[in-house]
Scaffold this motif. Structure first.
Motif, PDB file in Angstrom:
ATOM      1  N   PHE A   2       0.428   2.246 -12.381  1.00 46.70           N
ATOM      2  CA  PHE A   2      -0.782   3.300 -11.195  1.00 46.70           C
ATOM      3  C   PHE A   2      -0.384   4.785 -11.527  1.00 46.70           C
ATOM      4  CE2 PHE A   2       1.178  -0.193  -8.590  1.00 46.70           C
ATOM      5  CZ  PHE A   2      -0.847  -0.839  -7.949  1.00 46.70           C
ATOM      6  N   GLU A   8       1.112   5.820  -4.124  1.00 47.75           N
ATOM      7  CA  GLU A   8       0.691   4.194  -4.317  1.00 47.75           C
ATOM      8  C   GLU A   8       1.946   3.296  -3.206  1.00 47.75           C
ATOM      9  OE1 GLU A   8      -1.488   1.074  -4.085  1.00 47.75           O
ATOM     10  OE2 GLU A   8      -2.114   3.395  -4.927  1.00 47.75           O
ATOM     11  N   ARG A  11       2.288   4.738   0.522  1.00 47.66           N
ATOM     12  CA  ARG A  11       0.450   3.925   1.213  1.00 47.66           C
ATOM     13  C   ARG A  11       1.145   2.658   1.314  1.00 47.66           C
ATOM     14  NH1 ARG A  11      -4.037   0.784  -0.110  1.00 47.66           N
ATOM     15  NH2 ARG A  11      -2.939   0.176  -2.079  1.00 47.66           N
ATOM     16  N   TYR A  12       2.414   2.135   0.731  1.00 45.22           N
ATOM     17  CA  TYR A  12       2.341   0.344   1.591  1.00 45.22           C
ATOM     18  C   TYR A  12       3.280   0.453   2.567  1.00 45.22           C
ATOM     19  CZ  TYR A  12       0.908  -2.782  -2.619  1.00 45.22           C
ATOM     20  OH  TYR A  12       0.035  -2.821  -3.544  1.00 45.22           O
TER      21      TYR A  12
END
Length: 125
Positions: A2, A8, A11-12
């Motif tokens: 990524f 990221e 975001r999870y």
């Protein structure tokens, strides 16, 4: 993998929070729907691993395992190992596999996940 693994990973974690708030049907101190608790646990634990993958090497053979992450974290910061252990137990085992419906389990796991992601962000900056 990524461009920004920390972003990221966050975001999870946010997706896991949304799954719990929108779908797991909180009723006081408990969630009513194990299916969504399990989904949220898997989402959050995946976020932890995405972040840790940014600061851990590839293993010589096979896949990264829980033991691999523990060994690598111990080399970098023994205090962080506590956060990893709680995140592993609460997010992966209790929520992800067992569907633990106790809200405090989710809150604790998510808090430790954020601690780990913040640690990775500081290490990468």
């Amino acid at each position: 993998m990524f461009d920004n693994p920390v972003q990221e990973a966050r975001r999870y974690i946010e997706n896991a929070r949304q799954t719990l708030s929108r779908s797991a049907q909180k009723d006081g101190r408990y969630y009513s729907d194990k299916k969504y608790v399990k989904t949220a646990g898997h989402q959050a634990y995946t976020g932890v691993l995405l972040a840790l993958d940014a600061v851990t090497p590839k293993p010589k053979k096979g896949r990264k395992t829980e033991e691999f992450y523990r060994a690598e974290i111990t080399k970098m910061d023994k205090k962080l190992l506590r956060s990893f252990n709680v995140a592993y137990e609460n997010l992966h085992m209790f929520m992800g596999y067992d569907g633990a419906t106790d809200v405090s389990v989710a809150e604790s796991g998510l808090r430790e996940a954020e601690t780990i992601i913040d640690w990775v962000a500081n290490r990468l900056s």
